[in-house]
Scaffold this active site. Structure first.
Site, short mmCIF file in Angstrom:
data_model
loop_
_atom_site.label_atom_id
_atom_site.label_comp_id
_atom_site.label_asym_id
_atom_site.label_seq_id
_atom_site.Cartn_x
_atom_site.Cartn_y
_atom_site.Cartn_z
N SER A 1 18.42 14.91 13.73
CA SER A 1 18.03 15.30 14.92
C SER A 1 17.85 14.57 16.18
O SER A 1 17.27 13.50 16.41
CB SER A 1 16.44 15.96 14.52
OG SER A 1 15.73 16.32 15.88
N HIS B 1 21.65 18.26 14.35
CA HIS B 1 20.15 19.16 14.47
C HIS B 1 20.00 19.13 15.96
O HIS B 1 19.37 18.02 16.53
CB HIS B 1 19.32 18.68 13.61
CG HIS B 1 18.27 19.64 13.39
ND1 HIS B 1 18.25 20.79 12.73
CD2 HIS B 1 16.83 19.62 14.04
CE1 HIS B 1 16.97 21.36 12.55
NE2 HIS B 1 16.22 20.79 13.65
N ASP C 1 17.30 20.63 18.31
CA ASP C 1 15.92 21.36 18.66
C ASP C 1 15.62 22.00 19.83
O ASP C 1 15.23 21.07 20.85
CB ASP C 1 14.77 20.28 18.19
CG ASP C 1 14.73 20.02 16.68
OD1 ASP C 1 14.73 20.88 15.87
OD2 ASP C 1 14.79 18.55 16.49
N MET D 1 13.15 23.99 22.07
CA MET D 1 11.58 24.47 22.35
C MET D 1 11.37 24.99 23.72
O MET D 1 12.08 24.76 24.66
CB MET D 1 10.72 23.40 22.04
CG MET D 1 11.16 22.36 20.78
SD MET D 1 9.91 21.18 20.66
CE MET D 1 10.74 20.20 19.22
N HIS E 1 18.49 24.71 15.98
CA HIS E 1 16.95 25.17 15.37
C HIS E 1 16.14 25.67 16.59
O HIS E 1 15.82 25.07 17.53
CB HIS E 1 16.05 23.95 14.75
CG HIS E 1 14.76 24.35 14.34
ND1 HIS E 1 14.09 23.33 13.89
CD2 HIS E 1 14.31 25.39 13.80
CE1 HIS E 1 12.80 23.78 13.51
NE2 HIS E 1 12.89 24.91 13.73
N MET F 1 13.02 27.00 18.24
CA MET F 1 11.63 27.23 18.17
C MET F 1 11.07 27.99 19.48
O MET F 1 10.55 27.19 20.29
CB MET F 1 11.11 25.72 17.94
CG MET F 1 11.28 25.20 16.67
SD MET F 1 11.14 23.35 16.52
CE MET F 1 12.68 22.83 17.21
N MET G 1 9.82 24.25 7.20
CA MET G 1 9.15 22.94 8.15
C MET G 1 8.14 22.18 7.25
O MET G 1 7.11 22.98 6.68
CB MET G 1 8.40 23.61 9.20
CG MET G 1 9.45 23.97 10.40
SD MET G 1 10.73 23.01 10.86
CE MET G 1 9.69 21.79 11.81
N GLY H 1 8.48 15.46 17.33
CA GLY H 1 9.47 14.32 16.36
C GLY H 1 8.21 13.51 15.81
O GLY H 1 7.18 13.29 16.26
N ASP I 1 12.78 20.13 7.30
CA ASP I 1 12.81 19.39 8.57
C ASP I 1 11.11 18.86 8.96
O ASP I 1 10.21 19.89 8.84
CB ASP I 1 13.01 20.34 9.85
CG ASP I 1 13.06 19.81 10.98
OD1 ASP I 1 12.87 18.75 11.17
OD2 ASP I 1 13.36 20.83 11.88
#
Ligand code: DX5
Ligand code: ZN
Length: 213
Positions: free
Chosen positions: A6, A31, A33, A35, A64, A66, A138, A145, A173
């Site tokens: 990540s 990966h 992330d 958000m 991913h 979110m 998750m 993180g 994850d």
């Protein structure tokens, strides 16, 4: 075991260097992330940065989401270069919408992933196991993180594995290191995401290798 470092734990001023660093040391995917400050209490990477990462990365981008309303942005992330696009079950209003978004993502010829937060029971997503390519469990509350692995969440892997076709990729994850990664592998995981364990390690190669065994 598919290892997906990540980049949330990478140096954002040196993303190219930090992507090469993990690719050269055995990363299978990168990966990303995403958000939005609504679905999770943090804001990270969006569409233009994902497109820039695509120009740098030579391995698949594992995105991913979110975010709320992932159906609004899925096409943009696919256009930006996502090879695996994962969204959250909790961000959707109905099971029908979950199914529609899975099918939309797959219609672009990429992998569709569905993720569940720690408090979501695995029973909720069993109806989708024959539709999705990847199921992301998750093992921390999404948003940051460096949090501690929740082993009771990892137990869900067993239920999912028992009910899923053998082709389904089960990814984990949150709080993954050599020890917690082994627990997930024993429960039936096929892919591990790790941010701080890989990027904060003095020896990235052995950190990645320790997740593969
Ligand atoms: C958390 C993110 C994770 C995060 C993992 O919301 O989805 O991908 O980067 O970080 P570590 O491996 O440090 O728990
Ligand atoms: Zn993630």
């Amino acid at each position: 075991m598919i290892i997906s470092p990540s980049i949330l734990s990478a140096d954002f001023a040196n993303l190219e260097r930090d992507i090469k660093r993990v690719e050269e040391n055995g990363a299978d995917w990168i990966h990303v992330d995403v958000m939005d400050g609504h679905f999770v209490p943090n804001i990270t990477i969006g569409i233009p940065v994902t497109a820039a990462l695509k120009r740098i990365a030579s391995v698949p981008l594992d995105v991913h989401l979110m975010i709320d309303n992932p159906e609004k942005y899925a096409r943009d992330f696919i256009k930006a270069g996502a090879n695996i696009l994962t969204f959250h079950y909790e961000a959707m209003k109905s099971d029908e919408e979950v199914l529609n978004l899975i099918r939309l993502i797959k219609s672009f010829g990429i992998k569709a992933g569905l993720s569940i937060k720690p408090k979501t029971a695995p029973g909720k997503i069993l109806p989708f196991l024959n539709e999705v390519n990847l199921l992301l469990v998750m093992t921390v509350e999404p948003g940051f993180g460096g949090q501690k692995f929740m082993e009771d969440c990892a137990e869900k892997i067993k239920v999912i594995r028992k009910n899923a076709p053998s082709t389904l990729i089960i990814q984990v994850d949150g709080g993954i290191n050599a020890d917690t990664g082994r627990i997930c592998r024993d429960f039936g995981a096929d892919s591990l995401v790790a941010g701080s364990y890989i990027y904060k390690s003095a020896d990235i190669k052995s950190a990645i290798n320790s997740l593969k065994v």
